[in-house]
Design a protein around this motif. Structure first.
Motif, PDB file in Angstrom:
ATOM      1  N   LEU A  32      10.495  47.646   3.624  1.00  0.00           N
ATOM      2  CA  LEU A  32       9.157  48.057   4.067  1.00  0.00           C
ATOM      3  C   LEU A  32       8.059  47.159   3.521  1.00  0.00           C
ATOM      4  N   SER A  33       8.372  46.423   2.473  1.00  0.00           N
ATOM      5  CA  SER A  33       7.374  45.522   1.880  1.00  0.00           C
ATOM      6  C   SER A  33       7.083  44.312   2.760  1.00  0.00           C
ATOM      7  N   HIS A  41       9.315  58.942  14.495  1.00  0.00           N
ATOM      8  CA  HIS A  41       8.349  58.351  15.414  1.00  0.00           C
ATOM      9  C   HIS A  41       6.945  58.229  14.875  1.00  0.00           C
ATOM     10  N   ARG A  42       6.674  58.940  13.795  1.00  0.00           N
ATOM     11  CA  ARG A  42       5.310  58.848  13.277  1.00  0.00           C
ATOM     12  C   ARG A  42       5.165  57.751  12.225  1.00  0.00           C
ATOM     13  N   HIS A  43       6.281  57.187  11.883  1.00  0.00           N
ATOM     14  CA  HIS A  43       6.217  56.151  10.856  1.00  0.00           C
ATOM     15  C   HIS A  43       5.645  54.842  11.396  1.00  0.00           C
ATOM     16  N   PHE A  62      13.238  47.040  13.899  1.00  0.00           N
ATOM     17  CA  PHE A  62      12.051  47.119  13.033  1.00  0.00           C
ATOM     18  C   PHE A  62      11.684  48.559  12.696  1.00  0.00           C
ATOM     19  N   CYS A  63      11.930  49.460  13.632  1.00  0.00           N
ATOM     20  CA  CYS A  63      11.422  50.824  13.498  1.00  0.00           C
ATOM     21  C   CYS A  63      12.582  51.817  13.446  1.00  0.00           C
ATOM     22  N   ASP A  64      12.386  52.908  12.746  1.00  0.00           N
ATOM     23  CA  ASP A  64      13.396  53.955  12.680  1.00  0.00           C
ATOM     24  C   ASP A  64      13.215  54.882  13.889  1.00  0.00           C
ATOM     25  N   PRO A  65      14.154  54.874  14.846  1.00  0.00           N
ATOM     26  CA  PRO A  65      13.977  55.657  16.087  1.00  0.00           C
ATOM     27  C   PRO A  65      13.875  57.155  15.829  1.00  0.00           C
TER      28      PRO A  65
END
Ligand SMILES: *[C@@H]1O[C@H](CO)[C@@H](O)[C@H](O)[C@H]1NC(C)=O
Length: 331
Positions: free
Chosen positions: A267-268, A293-295, A287-290
């Motif tokens: 995340l850094s 969703h709010r992250h 890149f994103c955690d499915p």
């Protein structure tokens, strides 16, 4: 113009006397070789060349004079490492004699007496071959084939434009202060897996323009990793190699042979450069955690995927957490 080694050492002493007004020669060298341009990409971090200027206050700290004394311990080790071709060591030889292969035993007797005692054979201390300023060691462009034995307090090492082909476990052992290793433009094709990961202070690992196909285990404090212009394959990056690197901010892997995006990314991370590789596809969770969703990954503002055989329009669900879309082909 190439300065003889003895002159460089002398210069180092003069620079130390002169104080912060003088600049180390390495900056000029970097610009001459046209290497500064590629480093311009590293601006958020202020790159290694600018960095060396910032570090100058620290570098000039003359309270580190006892480093010379450290060398006493290391003289014995120096014998095992060939530093530079002996033709470079003697000022008279270097201008006249043709280059002789390192293995020629007849040439391993330079005539320069060491300042720390008796005249030695090839075992000149590193600070005669390189320029040591405070806790920085500058060994640019002197035909090194190995990492030389380094003073115990070395903080910044610059050994660019040499012929180093391998990094061994013992090369950096015990260098607890080492913050930056810059080995740009060598011939490094392998790094022993445990050569770096135990270095407690290492922040910047700068290895562009080498021949690496794989990365070794990385130290947990690393912030800046530059392995551009190598031959890295995805199989040469260990699974989850970057997961635990919670300080990693700049990951420069452009111009390699990668066919996938390293995963997971800490995340850094602020900057991920993967341009000019062989990436064809993008997993939804690259890149994103499915499931989250709010992250939002606020830090990761700079992703480059241009120069890959991928149509980024095909993966719309991969970008929802990013503050900015990756750079690349969307059509
Ligand atoms: C890339 O993907 C988009 C969306 O599916 C599509 O409209 C476009 O034709 C694709 N481009 C190429 C060159 O395949």
């Amino acid at each position: 113009m190439r300065l003889p080694v003895w002159l460089l050492s002398l210069l180092a002493l003069v620079l130390q006397e002169a104080g912060p007004a003088s600049l180390p020669k390495e900056r000029r060298r970097g610009e001459e070789r046209g290497h500064g341009e590629s480093h311009a990409v590293a601006q958020p971090h202020a790159g290694s060349y600018l960095g060396s200027l910032d570090d100058y206050g620290e570098v000039i700290d003359l309270s580190n004079y006892e480093e010379l004394a450290d060398y006493g311990d290391q003289l014995a080790e120096v014998k095992e490492t060939s530093l530079v071709p002996p033709t470079r060591i003697s000022p008279t030889q270097s201008t006249v004699a043709p280059r002789t292969p390192l293995s020629n035993p007849a040439m391993t007797k330079p005539t320069l007496p060491g300042p720390l005692g008796s005249p030695t054979s090839l075992d000149l201390p590193t600070c005669l071959v390189c320029v040591c300023l405070g806790s920085s060691v500058y060994c640019d462009d002197i035909d090194l084939q190995n990492i030389p034995p380094l003073p115990r307090m070395t903080t910044y090492l610059y050994a660019r434009f040499n012929r180093i082909s391998r990094i061994r476990t013992a090369d950096f052992q015990g260098l607890t202060k080492l913050k930056r290793i810059d080995l740009s433009s060598n011939f490094i094709s392998s790094i022993d897996n445990d050569a770096l990961h135990l270095l407690p202070a290492l922040q910047d690992l700068i290895l562009p323009e080498n021949q690496l196909v794989a990365l070794p285990m990385l130290p947990s404090g690393i912030k800046f990793l530059d392995v551009r212009l190598n031959r890295l394959r995805s199989s040469g990056i260990q699974p989850e190699a970057f997961r635990a690197l919670e300080k990693l901010q700049f990951l420069y892997l452009a111009d390699n042979l990668l066919d996938s995006i390293p995963w997971p990314l800490p995340l850094s991370l602020r900057s991920l450069h993967l341009q000019n590789n062989m990436i064809e596809t993008l997993p939804r969770d690259a890149f994103c955690d499915p499931g989250e969703h709010r992250h939002i990954r606020r830090q990761l503002e700079d992703i480059r995927l241009d120069g890959n055989p991928i149509n980024l329009s095909l993966f719309p669900s991969a970008y929802f957490c990013l503050p900015r879309l990756p750079v690349g082909r969307f059509s």
